[in-house]
Design a protein around this motif. Structure first.
Motif, PDB file in Angstrom:
ATOM      1  N   PHE A 163       0.805  -1.222   0.000  1.00 34.14           N
ATOM      2  CA  PHE A 163       0.000   0.000   0.000  1.00 34.14           C
ATOM      3  C   PHE A 163       0.844   1.280   0.000  1.00 34.14           C
ATOM      4  O   PHE A 163       0.306   2.369   0.161  1.00 34.14           O
ATOM      5  N   ASP A 164       2.150   1.175  -0.144  1.00 30.24           N
ATOM      6  CA  ASP A 164       3.079   2.315  -0.178  1.00 30.24           C
ATOM      7  C   ASP A 164       3.021   3.158   1.095  1.00 30.24           C
ATOM      8  O   ASP A 164       2.919   4.383   1.045  1.00 30.24           O
ATOM      9  N   PHE A 165       3.085   2.509   2.252  1.00 26.84           N
ATOM     10  CA  PHE A 165       3.148   3.180   3.540  1.00 26.84           C
ATOM     11  C   PHE A 165       4.500   2.899   4.176  1.00 26.84           C
ATOM     12  O   PHE A 165       5.223   1.984   3.770  1.00 26.84           O
ATOM     13  N   ASP A 166       4.807   3.638   5.219  1.00 28.09           N
ATOM     14  CA  ASP A 166       6.012   3.391   5.999  1.00 28.09           C
ATOM     15  C   ASP A 166       5.772   2.154   6.876  1.00 28.09           C
ATOM     16  O   ASP A 166       4.762   2.096   7.587  1.00 28.09           O
ATOM     17  N   PRO A 167       6.670   1.173   6.846  1.00 25.76           N
ATOM     18  CA  PRO A 167       6.457  -0.040   7.650  1.00 25.76           C
ATOM     19  C   PRO A 167       6.329   0.227   9.145  1.00 25.76           C
ATOM     20  O   PRO A 167       5.582  -0.453   9.839  1.00 25.76           O
ATOM     21  N   VAL A 168       7.031   1.222   9.650  1.00 26.26           N
ATOM     22  CA  VAL A 168       6.951   1.533  11.079  1.00 26.26           C
ATOM     23  C   VAL A 168       5.543   1.999  11.435  1.00 26.26           C
ATOM     24  O   VAL A 168       4.989   1.599  12.473  1.00 26.26           O
ATOM     25  N   LEU A 169       4.948   2.820  10.585  1.00 24.81           N
ATOM     26  CA  LEU A 169       3.586   3.294  10.849  1.00 24.81           C
ATOM     27  C   LEU A 169       2.585   2.145  10.819  1.00 24.81           C
ATOM     28  O   LEU A 169       1.660   2.102  11.643  1.00 24.81           O
ATOM     29  N   VAL A 170       2.758   1.219   9.904  1.00 23.23           N
ATOM     30  CA  VAL A 170       1.849   0.073   9.836  1.00 23.23           C
ATOM     31  C   VAL A 170       2.009  -0.793  11.080  1.00 23.23           C
ATOM     32  O   VAL A 170       1.019  -1.249  11.667  1.00 23.23           O
ATOM     33  N   ARG A 171       3.234  -1.002  11.534  1.00 20.67           N
ATOM     34  CA  ARG A 171       3.462  -1.810  12.744  1.00 20.67           C
ATOM     35  C   ARG A 171       2.854  -1.150  13.970  1.00 20.67           C
ATOM     36  O   ARG A 171       2.234  -1.819  14.806  1.00 20.67           O
ATOM     37  N   VAL A 172       3.018   0.163  14.097  1.00 19.05           N
ATOM     38  CA  VAL A 172       2.466   0.884  15.246  1.00 19.05           C
ATOM     39  C   VAL A 172       0.936   0.856  15.204  1.00 19.05           C
ATOM     40  O   VAL A 172       0.286   0.609  16.220  1.00 19.05           O
ATOM     41  N   ALA A 173       0.364   1.084  14.034  1.00 23.95           N
ATOM     42  CA  ALA A 173      -1.095   1.046  13.899  1.00 23.95           C
ATOM     43  C   ALA A 173      -1.631  -0.348  14.198  1.00 23.95           C
ATOM     44  O   ALA A 173      -2.661  -0.504  14.873  1.00 23.95           O
ATOM     45  N   TYR A 174      -0.943  -1.373  13.728  1.00 19.80           N
ATOM     46  CA  TYR A 174      -1.376  -2.753  13.972  1.00 19.80           C
ATOM     47  C   TYR A 174      -1.307  -3.079  15.461  1.00 19.80           C
ATOM     48  O   TYR A 174      -2.224  -3.684  16.018  1.00 19.80           O
ATOM     49  N   ALA A 175      -0.231  -2.665  16.120  1.00 13.33           N
ATOM     50  CA  ALA A 175      -0.100  -2.900  17.562  1.00 13.33           C
ATOM     51  C   ALA A 175      -1.180  -2.143  18.331  1.00 13.33           C
ATOM     52  O   ALA A 175      -1.785  -2.688  19.266  1.00 13.33           O
ATOM     53  N   PHE A 176      -1.431  -0.899  17.935  1.00 10.85           N
ATOM     54  CA  PHE A 176      -2.479  -0.108  18.586  1.00 10.85           C
ATOM     55  C   PHE A 176      -3.838  -0.781  18.439  1.00 10.85           C
ATOM     56  O   PHE A 176      -4.581  -0.920  19.408  1.00 10.85           O
ATOM     57  N   LEU A 177      -4.175  -1.203  17.232  1.00 10.96           N
ATOM     58  CA  LEU A 177      -5.461  -1.865  17.006  1.00 10.96           C
ATOM     59  C   LEU A 177      -5.566  -3.186  17.770  1.00 10.96           C
ATOM     60  O   LEU A 177      -6.629  -3.560  18.251  1.00 10.96           O
ATOM     61  N   THR A 178      -4.453  -3.898  17.873  1.00 11.05           N
ATOM     62  CA  THR A 178      -4.463  -5.185  18.564  1.00 11.05           C
ATOM     63  C   THR A 178      -4.660  -5.017  20.065  1.00 11.05           C
ATOM     64  O   THR A 178      -5.443  -5.731  20.681  1.00 11.05           O
TER      65      THR A 178
END
Length: 62
Positions: A24-39
Motif C-alpha cells: 500500500f506504499d506506507f512506511d512499515p513503522v507506521l503500519v506496525r504501530v497502527a497494527y499494535a495499537f489496534l491489537t
C-alpha cells in the motif's frame, strides 16, 4: 508492473506488516504501530489475524 501482496524481507517477526506497508506504499513503522495499537486497544483480534496472514501470504522470492 503487477503488485503482489507478499511478506517482506524487512521483517521483525514474519514480514507481514512490512509486506502490507510495501503493497500500500506506507512506511512499515507506521503500519506496525497502527497494527499494535489496534491489537492492544480494541476488540480487534490482531494476533490471530497476524498468524493467518503469516500462513496465507507467500514469501517474496528474489
Amino acid at each position: 508492473m503487477e503488485k503482489k501482496l507478499t511478506r517482506s524481507n524487512d521483517r521483525v517477526l514474519a514480514g507481514v506488516c512490512a509486506g502490507l506497508a510495501e503493497y500500500f506504499d506506507f512506511d512499515p513503522v507506521l503500519v506496525r504501530v497502527a497494527y499494535a495499537f489496534l491489537t492492544f486497544f480494541t476488540a480487534f483480534s490482531g494476533v490471530l489475524l497476524y498468524f493467518v496472514l503469516w500462513i496465507v501470504m507467500p514469501e517474496r522470492k528474489f
